[in-house]
Scaffold this motif. Structure first.
Motif, mmCIF file in Angstrom:
data_model
loop_
_atom_site.group_PDB
_atom_site.id
_atom_site.type_symbol
_atom_site.label_atom_id
_atom_site.label_comp_id
_atom_site.label_asym_id
_atom_site.label_seq_id
_atom_site.Cartn_x
_atom_site.Cartn_y
_atom_site.Cartn_z
ATOM 1 N N SER A 104 10.549 60.224 -20.796
ATOM 2 C CA SER A 104 9.458 59.477 -20.177
ATOM 3 C C SER A 104 9.632 59.417 -18.661
ATOM 4 C CB SER A 104 9.432 58.067 -20.779
ATOM 5 O OG SER A 104 8.529 57.257 -20.093
ATOM 6 N N GLN A 105 10.818 59.034 -18.204
ATOM 7 C CA GLN A 105 11.013 58.853 -16.774
ATOM 8 C C GLN A 105 11.199 60.186 -16.042
ATOM 9 O OE1 GLN A 105 13.345 54.695 -17.384
ATOM 10 N NE2 GLN A 105 13.094 55.351 -15.296
ATOM 11 N N ALA A 106 11.779 61.183 -16.724
ATOM 12 C CA ALA A 106 11.905 62.505 -16.094
ATOM 13 C C ALA A 106 10.528 63.119 -15.849
ATOM 14 C CB ALA A 106 12.756 63.428 -16.970
ATOM 15 N N CYS A 107 9.624 62.995 -16.825
ATOM 16 C CA CYS A 107 8.279 63.564 -16.670
ATOM 17 C C CYS A 107 7.462 62.777 -15.634
ATOM 18 C CB CYS A 107 7.562 63.583 -18.015
ATOM 19 S SG CYS A 107 8.320 64.699 -19.202
ATOM 20 N N GLY A 164 19.976 63.904 -16.284
ATOM 21 C CA GLY A 164 20.431 64.770 -15.201
ATOM 22 C C GLY A 164 19.278 65.495 -14.535
ATOM 23 N N ILE A 165 18.315 65.948 -15.352
ATOM 24 C CA ILE A 165 17.122 66.601 -14.798
ATOM 25 C C ILE A 165 16.362 65.634 -13.890
ATOM 26 C CG2 ILE A 165 14.857 67.574 -15.401
ATOM 27 C CD1 ILE A 165 17.122 69.473 -15.974
ATOM 28 N N LEU A 166 16.303 64.378 -14.294
ATOM 29 C CA LEU A 166 15.633 63.355 -13.485
ATOM 30 C C LEU A 166 16.279 63.253 -12.103
ATOM 31 C CD1 LEU A 166 13.784 60.873 -13.028
ATOM 32 C CD2 LEU A 166 15.474 59.501 -14.258
ATOM 33 N N LEU A 167 17.618 63.244 -12.072
ATOM 34 C CA LEU A 167 18.317 63.167 -10.785
ATOM 35 C C LEU A 167 18.057 64.418 -9.946
ATOM 36 C CD1 LEU A 167 21.733 61.675 -11.986
ATOM 37 C CD2 LEU A 167 19.903 60.490 -10.764
ATOM 38 N N LEU A 168 18.041 65.583 -10.603
ATOM 39 C CA LEU A 168 17.781 66.828 -9.871
ATOM 40 C C LEU A 168 16.374 66.832 -9.271
ATOM 41 C CD1 LEU A 168 19.379 69.518 -12.234
ATOM 42 C CD2 LEU A 168 20.173 68.839 -9.951
ATOM 43 N N ARG A 172 17.699 63.387 -3.331
ATOM 44 C CA ARG A 172 18.469 62.280 -2.758
ATOM 45 C C ARG A 172 17.740 60.943 -2.830
ATOM 46 N NH1 ARG A 172 20.950 65.051 2.765
ATOM 47 N NH2 ARG A 172 22.158 66.684 1.703
ATOM 48 N N GLN A 173 16.482 60.962 -3.277
ATOM 49 C CA GLN A 173 15.701 59.723 -3.370
ATOM 50 C C GLN A 173 16.111 58.925 -4.604
ATOM 51 O OE1 GLN A 173 13.227 58.557 -1.435
ATOM 52 N NE2 GLN A 173 12.708 60.263 -0.098
ATOM 53 N N THR A 174 16.310 57.622 -4.455
ATOM 54 C CA THR A 174 16.529 56.759 -5.622
ATOM 55 C C THR A 174 15.190 56.226 -6.155
ATOM 56 O OG1 THR A 174 16.866 54.873 -4.137
ATOM 57 C CG2 THR A 174 18.827 56.050 -4.912
ATOM 58 N N THR A 175 14.227 56.058 -5.274
ATOM 59 C CA THR A 175 12.859 55.711 -5.679
ATOM 60 C C THR A 175 11.877 56.541 -4.847
ATOM 61 O OG1 THR A 175 12.725 53.896 -4.080
ATOM 62 C CG2 THR A 175 13.430 53.333 -6.314
ATOM 63 N N LEU A 176 10.767 56.871 -5.450
ATOM 64 C CA LEU A 176 9.758 57.679 -4.765
ATOM 65 C C LEU A 176 8.394 57.016 -4.958
ATOM 66 C CD1 LEU A 176 9.004 60.231 -3.205
ATOM 67 C CD2 LEU A 176 8.809 61.426 -5.391
ATOM 68 N N THR A 177 7.829 56.500 -3.885
ATOM 69 C CA THR A 177 6.551 55.783 -3.971
ATOM 70 C C THR A 177 5.384 56.768 -3.993
ATOM 71 O OG1 THR A 177 7.482 53.920 -2.755
ATOM 72 C CG2 THR A 177 5.088 54.057 -2.859
ATOM 73 N N VAL A 178 4.487 56.565 -4.947
ATOM 74 C CA VAL A 178 3.298 57.410 -5.073
ATOM 75 C C VAL A 178 2.131 56.728 -4.362
ATOM 76 C CG1 VAL A 178 1.673 58.442 -6.700
ATOM 77 C CG2 VAL A 178 4.090 58.321 -7.270
ATOM 78 N N ALA A 329 11.670 56.179 -10.345
ATOM 79 C CA ALA A 329 13.044 55.779 -10.012
ATOM 80 C C ALA A 329 14.038 56.625 -10.788
ATOM 81 C CB ALA A 329 13.247 54.298 -10.329
ATOM 82 N N THR A 330 15.261 56.716 -10.257
ATOM 83 C CA THR A 330 16.303 57.495 -10.935
ATOM 84 C C THR A 330 17.011 56.660 -11.997
ATOM 85 O OG1 THR A 330 17.832 56.851 -9.170
ATOM 86 C CG2 THR A 330 16.749 58.990 -8.957
ATOM 87 N N GLN A 331 16.846 55.341 -11.943
ATOM 88 C CA GLN A 331 17.507 54.453 -12.900
ATOM 89 C C GLN A 331 16.682 54.357 -14.172
ATOM 90 O OE1 GLN A 331 20.535 52.955 -12.339
ATOM 91 N NE2 GLN A 331 20.479 52.276 -14.481
ATOM 92 N N ILE A 332 17.248 54.812 -15.290
ATOM 93 C CA ILE A 332 16.526 54.756 -16.562
ATOM 94 C C ILE A 332 16.677 53.367 -17.180
ATOM 95 C CG2 ILE A 332 16.424 55.674 -18.917
ATOM 96 C CD1 ILE A 332 17.332 58.332 -17.817
#
Length: 410
Positions: A104-107, A164-168, A172-178, A329-332
């Motif tokens: 869910s979070q990777a997609c 891991g794919i989510l982190l890739l 370097r972003q921990t959060t990405l605002t849309v 976010a990178t935190q699941i």
């Protein structure tokens, strides 16, 4: 459709003319004793939900059923509810998917990165996120259905891999605002007053019409029909509860579009499972995979397609969550998967496969969401929330195991 109905229908289809020579049986007699001997379906969960609502309404001095709180509650349970649909599909198959939260979070991150960094059209970015979910589901299904690796191992490893794919993807972003308005407005908006009443009422009317047609069809082919009292209770629940919720929501900002999308998905999957050959095959594979294979059902393709559909739904849940939070976010969220599976099990879906209704996720998600929401209103600590939710889950799983054991003894 129950297994009883499928079996009875098959017998009638194999004996042409039977319906015309054998008088149809009378409608079943309604009594509390007879009801308790049968599978009670969603009634125990509905009763539990009512107790939870009454308790929190009293203990929070009326804040729990405040229209604003009900609107927030529905918005909060949508993502859990959609992943819960995915979890139910896999559980009906007799398998489990532990990678749904990571998928869910990777997609969602894929959609966010394509929108922000690549400046894709928002609908294309959303489509790319959904396609990524479908591909992940096919990969999971390949290992499980073709290579016969246990689903627990495949999806557990997959959960780590997709994290891991989510982190890739995020770099370097921990959060990405849309910032795209289409993606940001997908979940938080509300329907206007007329549409907010019209769409749900049309849905209720279609449901009642469908049940009456099913009742008539059963009578025509000589199968037992529901007692009028039982039908009345069923229709009363289907009308009173939704109308009451809509009335509360209309006194705030209206019906949340996210909630309507969730219920729309539930209805679509319910039709798929109960009115199509594909749905009947799913229950058959979940009930006894080897018997289904010997009956000519392609169990490999069935498992592949279900895992692909489940991961696609998980991807859609992630996009809805992205829209509501406006950031990836990178935190699941470690509790997202557990709550989705808990919603399915609390709603009555069997962990052993082949038994349960897709509507279970609605009641199950509302039970989980109401507990979380009510305990938050009481200003309880997270430790208390975990203890309460864990207790409810273990009770639901125990009830499922006991019901299964009782069914096997008959």
């Amino acid at each position: 459709m129950s297994n009883e109905l499928k079996t009875e229908s098959a017998v009638v289809e194999k004996l042409p003319g039977l319906a015309g020579t054998v008088p149809p049986p009378p409608a079943e007699k309604f009594s509390i004793k007879a009801l308790l001997r049968q599978d009670l379906g969603f009634l125990p969960v509905l009763f539990t939900l009512l107790i939870i609502i009454i308790y929190f309404q009293i203990s929070t001095n009326g804040i729990f059923l405040d229209p604003r709180n009900i609107s927030n509650l529905i918005q909060q349970v949508v993502s859990v509810g959609i992943i819960g649909i995915a979890a139910i599909l896999v559980l009906l198959l007799g398998e489990i998917d532990l990678s749904l939260a990571a998928v869910s979070q990777a997609c969602a991150a894929v959609t966010a990165v394509l929108s922000v960094y690549q400046d894709w059209n928002p609908w294309l970015a959303i489509l790319a996120g959904l396609v990524a979910g479908a591909v992940i589901g096919l990969v999971n299904g390949f290992f499980i259905a073709v290579l016969r690796v246990p689903s627990f191992i495949v999806t557990l490893a997959g959960s780590i891999f997709y994290a891991g794919i989510l982190l890739l993807v995020m770099g370097r972003q921990t959060t990405l605002t849309v910032r795209d308005p289409v993606i940001r407005d997908l979940a938080p908006n509300y329907m206007d007053t007329i549409a907010g009443w019209l769409v749900p009422l049309v849905g209720i009317g279609l449901y009642i019409g469908f049940v009456l047609l099913e009742q008539r069809r059963r009578a025509t082919i000589g199968l037992k029909t529901k007692a009028p009292i039982r039908l009345g209770i069923q229709f009363g629940v289907a009308i009173v509860i939704p109308v009451g919720i809509i009335w509360l929501l209309q006194s705030y900002n209206g019906v949340p579009i996210a909630g309507l999308i969730w219920i729309g998905l539930v209805v679509a999957i319910w039709v798929l499972l109960t009115r199509t050959t594909y749905g009947r095959h799913l229950y058959a594979v979940g009930g006894n995979s080897e018997a289904a294979r010997r009956a000519g059902i392609n169990t490999t393709m069935m498992k592949l397609s279900i895992f692909a559909l489940a991961s696609t739904l998980a991807a859609f849940a992630g996009i809805m969550l992205l829209s509501r939070s406006t950031a990836a976010a990178t935190q699941i969220d470690s509790t997202l998967l557990l709550r989705a599976i808990a919603a399915a099990v609390i709603g009555g879906v069997s962990l052993f496969g082949g038994r349960g209704s897709i509507w279970a996720v609605v009641l199950g998600a509302l039970v989980i969401g109401s507990l979380e929401n009510g305990l938050t209103l009481q200003d309880q600590e997270q430790s208390i929330k975990n203890v309460v939710e864990g207790t409810v889950l273990i009770l639901a799983v125990t009830a499922d195991a006991l019901a299964r054991r009782s069914s096997n003894r008959r």
